[in-house]
Motif scaffolding. Structure first.
Motif, PDB file in Angstrom:
ATOM      1  N   ALA A   1      10.725  -0.639  -2.632  1.00  0.00           N
ATOM      2  CA  ALA A   1      11.875  -0.034  -1.955  1.00  0.00           C
ATOM      3  C   ALA A   1      11.683   0.040  -0.445  1.00  0.00           C
ATOM      4  CB  ALA A   1      12.105   1.372  -2.506  1.00  0.00           C
ATOM      5  N   GLY A   2      10.538  -0.431   0.027  1.00  0.00           N
ATOM      6  CA  GLY A   2      10.278  -0.382   1.462  1.00  0.00           C
ATOM      7  C   GLY A   2       9.874   0.989   1.963  1.00  0.00           C
ATOM      8  N   ILE A   3       9.283   1.812   1.072  1.00  0.00           N
ATOM      9  CA  ILE A   3       8.892   3.176   1.410  1.00  0.00           C
ATOM     10  C   ILE A   3       7.366   3.289   1.421  1.00  0.00           C
ATOM     11  CG2 ILE A   3       9.055   5.610   0.752  1.00  0.00           C
ATOM     12  CD1 ILE A   3      11.729   4.410   1.531  1.00  0.00           C
ATOM     13  N   ASP A   4       6.820   3.940   2.423  1.00  0.00           N
ATOM     14  CA  ASP A   4       5.386   4.175   2.520  1.00  0.00           C
ATOM     15  C   ASP A   4       4.958   5.115   1.387  1.00  0.00           C
ATOM     16  OD1 ASP A   4       2.795   4.870   3.147  1.00  0.00           O
ATOM     17  OD2 ASP A   4       3.217   5.472   5.212  1.00  0.00           O
ATOM     18  N   PRO A   5       4.036   4.688   0.506  1.00  0.00           N
ATOM     19  CA  PRO A   5       3.613   5.546  -0.606  1.00  0.00           C
ATOM     20  C   PRO A   5       2.977   6.865  -0.161  1.00  0.00           C
ATOM     21  CG  PRO A   5       2.958   3.275  -0.992  1.00  0.00           C
ATOM     22  CD  PRO A   5       3.438   3.340   0.432  1.00  0.00           C
ATOM     23  N   SER A   6       2.503   6.932   1.091  1.00  0.00           N
ATOM     24  CA  SER A   6       1.890   8.169   1.571  1.00  0.00           C
ATOM     25  C   SER A   6       2.921   9.127   2.169  1.00  0.00           C
ATOM     26  CB  SER A   6       0.814   7.859   2.614  1.00  0.00           C
ATOM     27  OG  SER A   6       1.389   7.298   3.792  1.00  0.00           O
ATOM     28  N   ALA A   7       4.190   8.714   2.199  1.00  0.00           N
ATOM     29  CA  ALA A   7       5.250   9.597   2.704  1.00  0.00           C
ATOM     30  C   ALA A   7       5.515  10.710   1.706  1.00  0.00           C
ATOM     31  CB  ALA A   7       6.524   8.796   2.952  1.00  0.00           C
ATOM     32  N   ARG A   8       6.293  11.705   2.130  1.00  0.00           N
ATOM     33  CA  ARG A   8       6.676  12.803   1.242  1.00  0.00           C
ATOM     34  C   ARG A   8       8.190  12.847   1.085  1.00  0.00           C
ATOM     35  NH1 ARG A   8       1.841  14.139   3.284  1.00  0.00           N
ATOM     36  NH2 ARG A   8       0.413  15.287   1.896  1.00  0.00           N
ATOM     37  N   GLY A   9       8.629  13.518   0.041  1.00  0.00           N
ATOM     38  CA  GLY A   9      10.049  13.509  -0.301  1.00  0.00           C
ATOM     39  C   GLY A   9      10.955  13.985   0.806  1.00  0.00           C
ATOM     40  N   GLU A  10      10.493  14.975   1.587  1.00  0.00           N
ATOM     41  CA  GLU A  10      11.377  15.542   2.608  1.00  0.00           C
ATOM     42  C   GLU A  10      11.669  14.580   3.757  1.00  0.00           C
ATOM     43  OE1 GLU A  10       7.440  17.802   3.932  1.00  0.00           O
ATOM     44  OE2 GLU A  10       8.314  17.331   1.979  1.00  0.00           O
ATOM     45  N   GLN A  11      10.994  13.435   3.768  1.00  0.00           N
ATOM     46  CA  GLN A  11      11.222  12.455   4.823  1.00  0.00           C
ATOM     47  C   GLN A  11      12.317  11.447   4.460  1.00  0.00           C
ATOM     48  OE1 GLN A  11       6.604  11.946   4.837  1.00  0.00           O
ATOM     49  NE2 GLN A  11       7.325  11.024   6.733  1.00  0.00           N
ATOM     50  N   LEU A  12      12.769  11.450   3.210  1.00  0.00           N
ATOM     51  CA  LEU A  12      13.655  10.400   2.731  1.00  0.00           C
ATOM     52  C   LEU A  12      15.121  10.820   2.671  1.00  0.00           C
ATOM     53  CD1 LEU A  12      11.610   8.856  -0.222  1.00  0.00           C
ATOM     54  CD2 LEU A  12      11.377   8.486   2.244  1.00  0.00           C
ATOM     55  N   ARG A  13      15.992   9.854   2.919  1.00  0.00           N
ATOM     56  CA  ARG A  13      17.431  10.039   2.758  1.00  0.00           C
ATOM     57  C   ARG A  13      17.812   9.732   1.314  1.00  0.00           C
ATOM     58  NH1 ARG A  13      20.055   5.783   5.952  1.00  0.00           N
ATOM     59  NH2 ARG A  13      18.332   4.633   5.001  1.00  0.00           N
ATOM     60  N   VAL A  14      19.023  10.075   0.944  1.00  0.00           N
ATOM     61  CA  VAL A  14      19.471   9.791  -0.416  1.00  0.00           C
ATOM     62  C   VAL A  14      19.493   8.285  -0.677  1.00  0.00           C
ATOM     63  CG1 VAL A  14      21.956   9.783   0.153  1.00  0.00           C
ATOM     64  CG2 VAL A  14      21.196  10.365  -2.175  1.00  0.00           C
ATOM     65  N   GLU A  15      19.791   7.495   0.354  1.00  0.00           N
ATOM     66  CA  GLU A  15      19.779   6.040   0.193  1.00  0.00           C
ATOM     67  C   GLU A  15      18.386   5.526  -0.149  1.00  0.00           C
ATOM     68  OE1 GLU A  15      23.251   7.181   2.709  1.00  0.00           O
ATOM     69  OE2 GLU A  15      21.092   7.662   2.749  1.00  0.00           O
ATOM     70  N   ASP A  16      17.346   6.181   0.393  1.00  0.00           N
ATOM     71  CA  ASP A  16      15.972   5.786   0.079  1.00  0.00           C
ATOM     72  C   ASP A  16      15.649   6.057  -1.385  1.00  0.00           C
ATOM     73  OD1 ASP A  16      15.481   5.113   2.800  1.00  0.00           O
ATOM     74  OD2 ASP A  16      15.060   7.215   3.259  1.00  0.00           O
ATOM     75  N   PHE A  17      16.089   7.214  -1.882  1.00  0.00           N
ATOM     76  CA  PHE A  17      15.856   7.524  -3.293  1.00  0.00           C
ATOM     77  C   PHE A  17      16.603   6.554  -4.205  1.00  0.00           C
ATOM     78  CE2 PHE A  17      14.597  11.686  -1.546  1.00  0.00           C
ATOM     79  CZ  PHE A  17      13.394  11.858  -2.224  1.00  0.00           C
ATOM     80  N   ALA A  18      17.782   6.118  -3.776  1.00  0.00           N
ATOM     81  CA  ALA A  18      18.523   5.138  -4.569  1.00  0.00           C
ATOM     82  C   ALA A  18      17.735   3.828  -4.682  1.00  0.00           C
ATOM     83  CB  ALA A  18      19.894   4.879  -3.937  1.00  0.00           C
ATOM     84  N   ARG A  19      17.106   3.397  -3.579  1.00  0.00           N
ATOM     85  CA  ARG A  19      16.310   2.166  -3.621  1.00  0.00           C
ATOM     86  C   ARG A  19      15.072   2.339  -4.503  1.00  0.00           C
ATOM     87  NH1 ARG A  19      16.692   2.392   1.891  1.00  0.00           N
ATOM     88  NH2 ARG A  19      14.403   2.352   2.128  1.00  0.00           N
ATOM     89  N   ILE A  20      14.462   3.518  -4.428  1.00  0.00           N
ATOM     90  CA  ILE A  20      13.293   3.785  -5.273  1.00  0.00           C
ATOM     91  C   ILE A  20      13.679   3.724  -6.747  1.00  0.00           C
ATOM     92  CG2 ILE A  20      11.632   5.558  -5.953  1.00  0.00           C
ATOM     93  CD1 ILE A  20      11.699   6.508  -3.003  1.00  0.00           C
TER      94      ILE A  20
END
Length: 295
Positions: A256-275
């Motif tokens: 999804a193009g997300i850093d695995p070391s990131a935390r949930g509070e850094q993501l937008r709803v669009e990021d969760f959709a890609r995940i």
């Protein structure tokens, strides 16, 4: 229009033997300026059908009726539900025909129970169920185009929080699936009877299209729930159970193009959709991952 003031609210409650209960989140508005402000900020127009949850004794209802085509008031308290049409008929007979009262739990209503498709949500929501009610109504009433709700100040902050904020969480992300959400102003404690021990806030919601994704809303919301259930952990760790393993979570995040070391509070709803799109099919059958409907 004869609105309800402090004397009228207390007198009506006494006549009905109503004692506001914390269980039902009952704090009645006694200030006419506050209800006029809510109606004004809601942006409702004469063609709108407004749904009001928890109308109580009718303070906001009386201010709302002259401005819209219809008000559908959903009230769980049987005494209040029975009294509301009588109060409106007495104090605003010229618009009484615009009121429909539905005696029901707002968390269980849909178009069938309401008998109409509301276009605006305008309400002083019971504090104890405010977030579930907002998310439920946005889900089951796609006709809702806008909303203006009064909730506990802390809840208003959470609903309108942006990614990266300390208070950004599940309510923030899920509300963003349905609408653009922002704070619309503060409300003091003294406009209520009884006065709550917390301040209130107004929240504006404007419907928007959900993110473009091949994942379902339920799948996206499951990813959101998992990410914030252990919000101090990295997403790789927090999503391990959701994905099946930590390695599978990492693979989904990288996909999804997300850093695995990131935390949930850094993501937008669009990021969760890609995940959610990247979740391995077998993970959907992992123990504990089915059965609960997301809110």
């Amino acid at each position: 229009m004869s609105l309800l003031g402090p004397v009228e609210v207390r007198s009506l409650a006494e006549r009905l033997n109503i004692r506001p209960t914390k269980k039902l989140g009952q704090n009645f508005v006694i200030d006419g300026g506050t209800v006029r402000r809510i109606v004004r900020l809601s942006g409702v127009a004469p063609h709108d059908v407004a749904i009001e949850v928890g109308p109580g004794l009718g303070s906001l209802t009386l201010a709302l009726l002259p401005e819209v085509a219809e008000v559908v008031a959903v009230e769980i308290d049987p005494v209040l539900a029975q009294q509301l049409p009588l109060t409106v008929a007495e104090r605003a007979p010229e618009v009484a025909g615009r009121l429909t009262v539905v005696h029901a739990d707002a968390l269980k209503v849909g178009p069938a129970e309401l008998g109409t498709e509301p276009t605006a949500l305008v309400a002083n929501l019971p504090y104890n169920v405010s977030v579930p009610v907002v998310l439920h109504l946005l889900e089951v009433l796609p006709s809702l185009r806008r909303g203006l709700v009064m909730v506990q100040s802390e809840v208003a902050d959470r609903l309108a929080a942006a990614p990266g904020s300390r208070i950004y969480g599940v309510p923030s992300v899920k509300a963003a699936w349905y609408a653009d959400v922002r704070r619309a102003g503060p409300v003091g404690r003294n406009v209520f009877w009884p006065a709550p021990n917390v301040d209130s806030g107004l929240v504006s919601l404007v419907r928007r299209e959900p993110p473009v994704t091949t994942a379902t809303r339920e799948e996206v919301f499951a990813a959101i729930d998992a990410a914030f259930a252990q919000r101090r952990k990295t997403l790789r760790a927090a999503l391990a159970s959701w994905a099946g393993t930590a390695a599978a979570a990492e693979k989904a995040l990288l996909g999804a193009g997300i850093d695995p070391s990131a935390r949930g509070e850094q993501l937008r709803v669009e990021d969760f959709a890609r995940i959610a799109e990247q979740r391995a099919p077998a993970a959907a059958h992992q123990p504990g991952q089915t059965g609960r409907r997301p809110r």
